[in-house]
Design a protein around this motif. Structure first.
Motif, PDB file in Angstrom:
ATOM      1  N   ASN A 161      34.722  48.734 -26.480  1.00  0.00           N
ATOM      2  CA  ASN A 161      35.370  47.814 -25.681  1.00  0.00           C
ATOM      3  C   ASN A 161      34.209  46.927 -24.876  1.00  0.00           C
ATOM      4  O   ASN A 161      35.006  46.047 -24.138  1.00  0.00           O
ATOM      5  CB  ASN A 161      35.891  48.980 -24.490  1.00  0.00           C
ATOM      6  CG  ASN A 161      34.912  49.599 -23.796  1.00  0.00           C
ATOM      7  OD1 ASN A 161      33.940  49.106 -23.240  1.00  0.00           O
ATOM      8  ND2 ASN A 161      35.628  50.759 -23.200  1.00  0.00           N
TER       9      ASN A 161
ATOM     10  N   THR B 290      41.114  48.784 -16.630  1.00  0.00           N
ATOM     11  CA  THR B 290      39.745  48.501 -16.205  1.00  0.00           C
ATOM     12  C   THR B 290      39.941  47.223 -15.248  1.00  0.00           C
ATOM     13  O   THR B 290      40.461  46.467 -15.203  1.00  0.00           O
ATOM     14  CB  THR B 290      38.802  48.110 -17.463  1.00  0.00           C
ATOM     15  OG1 THR B 290      37.547  47.586 -16.612  1.00  0.00           O
ATOM     16  CG2 THR B 290      39.436  47.325 -18.231  1.00  0.00           C
TER      17      THR B 290
ATOM     18  N   ASN C 187      29.246  39.612 -21.712  1.00  0.00           N
ATOM     19  CA  ASN C 187      28.876  40.725 -22.538  1.00  0.00           C
ATOM     20  C   ASN C 187      29.202  40.105 -23.938  1.00  0.00           C
ATOM     21  O   ASN C 187      28.504  40.678 -24.867  1.00  0.00           O
ATOM     22  CB  ASN C 187      29.963  41.949 -22.233  1.00  0.00           C
ATOM     23  CG  ASN C 187      29.042  42.681 -21.224  1.00  0.00           C
ATOM     24  OD1 ASN C 187      28.215  42.358 -20.694  1.00  0.00           O
ATOM     25  ND2 ASN C 187      29.887  43.970 -20.744  1.00  0.00           N
TER      26      ASN C 187
ATOM     27  N   ILE D  80      36.925  45.335 -14.873  1.00  0.00           N
ATOM     28  CA  ILE D  80      36.156  44.495 -15.413  1.00  0.00           C
ATOM     29  C   ILE D  80      36.515  42.881 -14.946  1.00  0.00           C
ATOM     30  O   ILE D  80      37.527  42.740 -15.422  1.00  0.00           O
ATOM     31  CB  ILE D  80      35.578  44.702 -16.941  1.00  0.00           C
ATOM     32  CG1 ILE D  80      34.351  44.226 -17.125  1.00  0.00           C
ATOM     33  CG2 ILE D  80      36.581  44.357 -17.779  1.00  0.00           C
ATOM     34  CD1 ILE D  80      33.628  44.465 -18.577  1.00  0.00           C
TER      35      ILE D  80
ATOM     36  N   TRP E 201      37.187  53.496 -19.987  1.00  0.00           N
ATOM     37  CA  TRP E 201      38.613  52.908 -19.840  1.00  0.00           C
ATOM     38  C   TRP E 201      39.668  53.757 -20.275  1.00  0.00           C
ATOM     39  O   TRP E 201      39.225  55.070 -20.542  1.00  0.00           O
ATOM     40  CB  TRP E 201      38.669  51.764 -20.906  1.00  0.00           C
ATOM     41  CG  TRP E 201      37.814  50.533 -20.622  1.00  0.00           C
ATOM     42  CD1 TRP E 201      36.771  50.469 -19.754  1.00  0.00           C
ATOM     43  CD2 TRP E 201      37.955  49.212 -21.156  1.00  0.00           C
ATOM     44  NE1 TRP E 201      36.265  49.194 -19.626  1.00  0.00           N
ATOM     45  CE2 TRP E 201      36.843  48.300 -20.387  1.00  0.00           C
ATOM     46  CE3 TRP E 201      38.690  48.548 -22.172  1.00  0.00           C
ATOM     47  CZ2 TRP E 201      36.745  46.915 -20.756  1.00  0.00           C
ATOM     48  CZ3 TRP E 201      38.651  47.337 -22.481  1.00  0.00           C
ATOM     49  CH2 TRP E 201      37.723  46.618 -22.013  1.00  0.00           C
TER      50      TRP E 201
ATOM     51  N   ARG F 105      44.349  43.248 -17.888  1.00  0.00           N
ATOM     52  CA  ARG F 105      43.148  44.262 -18.279  1.00  0.00           C
ATOM     53  C   ARG F 105      43.588  45.635 -17.414  1.00  0.00           C
ATOM     54  O   ARG F 105      43.249  46.625 -17.769  1.00  0.00           O
ATOM     55  CB  ARG F 105      41.849  43.738 -18.034  1.00  0.00           C
ATOM     56  CG  ARG F 105      41.468  42.677 -19.154  1.00  0.00           C
ATOM     57  CD  ARG F 105      39.877  42.176 -18.524  1.00  0.00           C
ATOM     58  NE  ARG F 105      39.564  42.057 -17.324  1.00  0.00           N
ATOM     59  CZ  ARG F 105      39.865  40.574 -17.059  1.00  0.00           C
ATOM     60  NH1 ARG F 105      40.170  39.854 -18.021  1.00  0.00           N
ATOM     61  NH2 ARG F 105      39.662  40.053 -16.122  1.00  0.00           N
TER      62      ARG F 105
ATOM     63  N   ARG G  96      32.266  38.846 -16.696  1.00  0.00           N
ATOM     64  CA  ARG G  96      31.122  39.836 -17.304  1.00  0.00           C
ATOM     65  C   ARG G  96      31.666  40.345 -18.819  1.00  0.00           C
ATOM     66  O   ARG G  96      30.733  40.056 -19.487  1.00  0.00           O
ATOM     67  CB  ARG G  96      31.327  41.158 -16.341  1.00  0.00           C
ATOM     68  CG  ARG G  96      30.321  42.309 -16.848  1.00  0.00           C
ATOM     69  CD  ARG G  96      30.094  43.188 -15.809  1.00  0.00           C
ATOM     70  NE  ARG G  96      29.287  44.474 -16.695  1.00  0.00           N
ATOM     71  CZ  ARG G  96      29.705  45.726 -16.238  1.00  0.00           C
ATOM     72  NH1 ARG G  96      30.529  45.932 -15.472  1.00  0.00           N
ATOM     73  NH2 ARG G  96      29.040  46.559 -17.092  1.00  0.00           N
ATOM     74  N   MET G  97      33.027  40.024 -18.993  1.00  0.00           N
ATOM     75  CA  MET G  97      33.603  40.349 -20.235  1.00  0.00           C
ATOM     76  C   MET G  97      32.923  39.124 -21.242  1.00  0.00           C
ATOM     77  O   MET G  97      32.472  39.145 -22.405  1.00  0.00           O
ATOM     78  CB  MET G  97      35.011  40.272 -20.377  1.00  0.00           C
ATOM     79  CG  MET G  97      35.720  41.557 -20.543  1.00  0.00           C
ATOM     80  SD  MET G  97      37.526  41.556 -20.539  1.00  0.00           S
ATOM     81  CE  MET G  97      37.627  40.495 -21.714  1.00  0.00           C
TER      82      MET G  97
ATOM     83  N   SER H 270      32.339  46.811 -22.584  1.00  0.00           N
ATOM     84  CA  SER H 270      31.978  46.805 -21.276  1.00  0.00           C
ATOM     85  C   SER H 270      30.486  47.048 -20.772  1.00  0.00           C
ATOM     86  O   SER H 270      29.931  46.847 -19.390  1.00  0.00           O
ATOM     87  CB  SER H 270      32.937  47.686 -20.370  1.00  0.00           C
ATOM     88  OG  SER H 270      32.491  49.168 -20.910  1.00  0.00           O
TER      89      SER H 270
END
Ligand code: SF4
Length: 286
Positions: free
Chosen positions: A143, A184, A194, A186, A48, A178, A190-191, A145
């Protein structure tokens, strides 16, 4: 190693203050102790690029191959120096002469190291050989990711056995935010996934940096989306420990630095109160 020969400023958070490749120390008066830092990104590379990032000459990329033998030797040398050497007396004010934690927090994203799981194993092994406080934490500042990598998850499960804590970066829950703050792409999906993976495997705090850009605080859309997202996580039963809310402590080393300023205390406290109203613990570091 040469920690005793270098006077460590209380505000010195540079990663090479112990003269080592992977190990550094941070003395914090506020936290009343010494944090043993492990930097898996001596190449200053991160996947990132946050506009407030304090890493000088930050580059896009991942951690290099980690020399595990060297890392273990450095960690053992440093712990020995702290526990049996002159480090505390020579460099730490009396009120902070204790070890607070071991923290994986480097000049980039630590979980991008392919050897992440082995690094956690190594820390566990080394910890056993020293007379360290029972409650000593192992903190991962990430972070988030790459949490979905199997090796990272295995590392988190091992961390949970070592009094581990994950500090999971969450600065914005909008795509635009973001991109602007963390550079990023992302997805929120997905965040969220995660974050769930992290929280169900190890104690997890959200870590959020708040600041003004061009004199403006985060928009109502941003802060509203953040609160909604957090509320949803709680409703889904994601076991969050709480939120670490940070202001700009040290200057950004990125080209946007001059556009960023500290947010005023009132804004921060009002936002903090809104998060607390959701039922979450908030630690404020303005
Ligand atoms: S994730 Fe951390 S190391 Fe990476 S750019 Fe952001 S602040 Fe810097």
């Amino acid at each position: 190693m040469q920690p005793a020969s270098k006077l460590l400023n209380i505000a010195d958070h540079s990663r090479d203050n112990a003269g080592m490749t992977y190990i550094y120390s941070v003395v914090s008066r506020r936290a009343g102790g010494v944090s043993v830092g492990i930097n898996l990104n001596p190449n200053n590379a991160c996947n990132w690029r946050c506009i407030y990032c304090q890493v000088p000459e930050l580059a896009r990329g991942t951690a290099p191959v980690i020399d595990l033998v060297k890392l273990e030797a450095e960690l053992r040398t440093f712990l020995h120096e702290i526990l049996h050497g002159d480090f505390m007396r020579a460099q730490v004010p009396p009120e902070a002469r204790r070890i607070n934690d071991i923290a994986l927090s480097g000049n980039g994203e630590p979980t991008s190291a392919r050897e992440f799981e082995q690094v956690i194993e190594l820390i566990g092994r080394v910890k056993c050989d020293y007379d360290l406080p029972e409650e000593l934490k192992l903190v991962l500042i990430t972070n988030g990711s790459l949490i979905d990598r199997p090796g990272v998850q295995a590392g988190l499960r091992r961390m949970a056995e070592l009094n581990g804590e994950v500090w999971f970066k969450l600065d914005s829950v909008t795509r635009e935010g973001r991109l602007r703050i963390n550079s990023t792409r992302i997805s929120l999906k997905r965040m969220r996934e995660n974050l769930q993976l992290a929280a169900f495997q190890c104690s997890t705090w959200l870590q959020t940096c708040i600041f003004e850009t061009d004199g403006r605080p985060p928009s109502q859309v941003e802060s509203g989306a953040y609160l909604k997202f957090t509320e949803e996580l709680l409703r889904e039963g994601v076991p969050l420990k709480g939120v670490l809310l940070y202001g700009l402590a040290r200057p950004s080393m990125q080209p946007e630095a001059t556009r960023l300023t500290k947010i005023n205390q009132e804004w921060m406290e009002a936002f903090c109160a809104k998060i607390r109203a959701l039922g979450l613990t908030v630690k404020l570091n303005p």
